[in-house]
Write a protein that holds these residues in place. Sequence first.
Motif, PDB file in Angstrom:
ATOM      1  N   GLN B  28     -15.227   7.579  -6.484  1.00  0.00           N
ATOM      2  CA  GLN B  28     -14.995   8.581  -5.446  1.00  0.00           C
ATOM      3  C   GLN B  28     -15.144   7.942  -4.063  1.00  0.00           C
ATOM      4  N   VAL B  29     -14.201   8.218  -3.190  1.00  0.00           N
ATOM      5  CA  VAL B  29     -14.216   7.670  -1.842  1.00  0.00           C
ATOM      6  C   VAL B  29     -14.004   8.796  -0.848  1.00  0.00           C
ATOM      7  N   THR B  30     -14.572   8.625   0.321  1.00  0.00           N
ATOM      8  CA  THR B  30     -14.435   9.648   1.349  1.00  0.00           C
ATOM      9  C   THR B  30     -13.039   9.631   1.944  1.00  0.00           C
ATOM     10  N   MET B  31     -12.542   8.428   2.190  1.00  0.00           N
ATOM     11  CA  MET B  31     -11.334   8.310   2.981  1.00  0.00           C
ATOM     12  C   MET B  31     -10.273   7.519   2.221  1.00  0.00           C
ATOM     13  N   MET B  32      -9.048   8.011   2.307  1.00  0.00           N
ATOM     14  CA  MET B  32      -7.891   7.292   1.760  1.00  0.00           C
ATOM     15  C   MET B  32      -6.805   7.269   2.823  1.00  0.00           C
ATOM     16  N   PHE B  33      -6.076   6.170   2.839  1.00  0.00           N
ATOM     17  CA  PHE B  33      -5.086   5.947   3.888  1.00  0.00           C
ATOM     18  C   PHE B  33      -3.781   5.426   3.274  1.00  0.00           C
ATOM     19  N   TRP B  34      -2.708   5.664   4.009  1.00  0.00           N
ATOM     20  CA  TRP B  34      -1.411   5.109   3.647  1.00  0.00           C
ATOM     21  C   TRP B  34      -0.866   4.293   4.818  1.00  0.00           C
ATOM     22  N   TYR B  35      -0.434   3.076   4.489  1.00  0.00           N
ATOM     23  CA  TYR B  35       0.105   2.159   5.493  1.00  0.00           C
ATOM     24  C   TYR B  35       1.523   1.756   5.097  1.00  0.00           C
ATOM     25  N   ARG B  36       2.262   1.302   6.096  1.00  0.00           N
ATOM     26  CA  ARG B  36       3.556   0.675   5.853  1.00  0.00           C
ATOM     27  C   ARG B  36       3.495  -0.742   6.413  1.00  0.00           C
ATOM     28  N   GLN B  37       4.105  -1.662   5.696  1.00  0.00           N
ATOM     29  CA  GLN B  37       4.118  -3.058   6.130  1.00  0.00           C
ATOM     30  C   GLN B  37       5.518  -3.622   5.940  1.00  0.00           C
ATOM     31  N   GLN B  38       6.161  -3.951   7.035  1.00  0.00           N
ATOM     32  CA  GLN B  38       7.457  -4.626   6.959  1.00  0.00           C
ATOM     33  C   GLN B  38       7.206  -6.089   6.611  1.00  0.00           C
ATOM     34  N   PRO B  39       8.113  -6.723   5.891  1.00  0.00           N
ATOM     35  CA  PRO B  39       7.922  -8.127   5.523  1.00  0.00           C
ATOM     36  C   PRO B  39       7.621  -8.999   6.728  1.00  0.00           C
ATOM     37  N   GLY B  40       6.587  -9.816   6.640  1.00  0.00           N
ATOM     38  CA  GLY B  40       6.232 -10.721   7.718  1.00  0.00           C
ATOM     39  C   GLY B  40       5.568 -10.059   8.907  1.00  0.00           C
ATOM     40  N   GLN B  41       5.155  -8.815   8.731  1.00  0.00           N
ATOM     41  CA  GLN B  41       4.536  -8.112   9.847  1.00  0.00           C
ATOM     42  C   GLN B  41       3.187  -7.521   9.456  1.00  0.00           C
ATOM     43  N   SER B  42       2.541  -6.938  10.428  1.00  0.00           N
ATOM     44  CA  SER B  42       1.217  -6.365  10.201  1.00  0.00           C
ATOM     45  C   SER B  42       1.327  -4.971   9.594  1.00  0.00           C
ATOM     46  N   LEU B  43       0.190  -4.331   9.444  1.00  0.00           N
ATOM     47  CA  LEU B  43       0.124  -3.022   8.806  1.00  0.00           C
ATOM     48  C   LEU B  43       0.183  -1.921   9.860  1.00  0.00           C
ATOM     49  N   THR B  44       0.938  -0.890   9.564  1.00  0.00           N
ATOM     50  CA  THR B  44       1.029   0.277  10.424  1.00  0.00           C
ATOM     51  C   THR B  44       0.521   1.489   9.663  1.00  0.00           C
ATOM     52  N   LEU B  45      -0.451   2.173  10.227  1.00  0.00           N
ATOM     53  CA  LEU B  45      -1.017   3.340   9.564  1.00  0.00           C
ATOM     54  C   LEU B  45      -0.029   4.504   9.628  1.00  0.00           C
ATOM     55  N   ILE B  46       0.272   5.072   8.455  1.00  0.00           N
ATOM     56  CA  ILE B  46       1.130   6.253   8.398  1.00  0.00           C
ATOM     57  C   ILE B  46       0.283   7.507   8.578  1.00  0.00           C
ATOM     58  N   ALA B  47      -0.764   7.612   7.758  1.00  0.00           N
ATOM     59  CA  ALA B  47      -1.572   8.835   7.779  1.00  0.00           C
ATOM     60  C   ALA B  47      -2.868   8.621   7.028  1.00  0.00           C
ATOM     61  N   THR B  48      -3.807   9.494   7.318  1.00  0.00           N
ATOM     62  CA  THR B  48      -5.059   9.588   6.565  1.00  0.00           C
ATOM     63  C   THR B  48      -4.929  10.759   5.605  1.00  0.00           C
ATOM     64  N   ALA B  49      -5.201  10.492   4.336  1.00  0.00           N
ATOM     65  CA  ALA B  49      -5.106  11.544   3.322  1.00  0.00           C
ATOM     66  C   ALA B  49      -6.449  12.244   3.232  1.00  0.00           C
ATOM     67  N   ASN B  50      -6.486  13.502   3.558  1.00  0.00           N
ATOM     68  CA  ASN B  50      -7.723  14.278   3.582  1.00  0.00           C
ATOM     69  C   ASN B  50      -7.832  15.122   2.326  1.00  0.00           C
ATOM     70  N   GLN B  51      -8.984  15.050   1.691  1.00  0.00           N
ATOM     71  CA  GLN B  51      -9.185  15.828   0.468  1.00  0.00           C
ATOM     72  C   GLN B  51      -9.357  17.291   0.821  1.00  0.00           C
ATOM     73  N   GLY B  52      -8.515  18.132   0.257  1.00  0.00           N
ATOM     74  CA  GLY B  52      -8.624  19.563   0.471  1.00  0.00           C
ATOM     75  C   GLY B  52      -7.989  20.082   1.736  1.00  0.00           C
ATOM     76  N   SER B  53      -7.350  19.229   2.508  1.00  0.00           N
ATOM     77  CA  SER B  53      -6.663  19.701   3.715  1.00  0.00           C
ATOM     78  C   SER B  53      -5.452  18.820   3.990  1.00  0.00           C
ATOM     79  N   GLU B  54      -4.686  19.211   4.977  1.00  0.00           N
ATOM     80  CA  GLU B  54      -3.464  18.480   5.299  1.00  0.00           C
ATOM     81  C   GLU B  54      -3.792  17.083   5.826  1.00  0.00           C
ATOM     82  N   ALA B  55      -2.919  16.165   5.530  1.00  0.00           N
ATOM     83  CA  ALA B  55      -3.096  14.793   6.003  1.00  0.00           C
ATOM     84  C   ALA B  55      -2.982  14.728   7.519  1.00  0.00           C
ATOM     85  N   THR B  56      -3.607  13.708   8.098  1.00  0.00           N
ATOM     86  CA  THR B  56      -3.548  13.467   9.535  1.00  0.00           C
ATOM     87  C   THR B  56      -2.558  12.342   9.790  1.00  0.00           C
TER      88      THR B  56
END
Lengths: 112, 114
Positions: B28-56
């Motif tokens: 069990q974890v408090t926080m989950m996140f989704w990122y996008r990474q284009q080849p050869g590039q850094s990570l870009t945060l898409i959203a924070t997945a919130n348990q029981g509520s809408e993602a940020t």
Amino acid sequence: GESVGLHLPTLSVQEGDNSIINCAYSNSASDYFIWYKQESGKGPQFIIDIRSNMDKRQGQRVTVLLNKTVKHLSLQIAATQPGDSAVYFCAENTSGTYKYIFGTGTRLKVLA
Amino acid sequence: SAVISQKPSRDICQRGTSLTIQCQVDSQVTMMFWYRQQPGQSLTLIATANQGSEATYESGFVIDKFPISRPNLTFSTLTVSNMSPEDSSIYLCSAATGGGQPQHFGDGTRLSIL
């Protein structure tokens, strides 16, 4: 030497030499920092972290240095091995927040 | 540290279709996140997945394009909707026990849209 590739700066080092990978972070309020290693086809792997109340932290063959005055972070890898070849990212975070800001990354190439 | 499994590991999709990526954490974890990474590039945060509520969502990412679910403390999904070739990327899931704690990543989903 160090050169700028198409997307990522690249650091080439001879096997057995020490590597130093640098990162300039952006937010003066950041107080928690992580170095990640990303191998081809894999997700970023946690290497070592440091909090802002420290200037230096050592792990196995790795040392992270933090200079808050100039907002600079470095990762030193001792006796670099072929298995160290990867892309290295720094990430910064402010305590109490969830957001991590990732640096642009550096590709480390270890030459035999 | 948490072990994070993502599936599928890769897919090739037709434009206009949607794909749902699953992320499973072994604890069990408090926080989950989704990122996008284009080849050869850094990570870009898409959203924070919130348990029981809408993602940020981060600037530039919207719920209609990237709907996210988080039904419990160990699982999340990201859907890439109405895909176009510009959505070709690596999508990464990560988890942390809280702010100021390490995030740990899955190995990503490599998505190509034809």
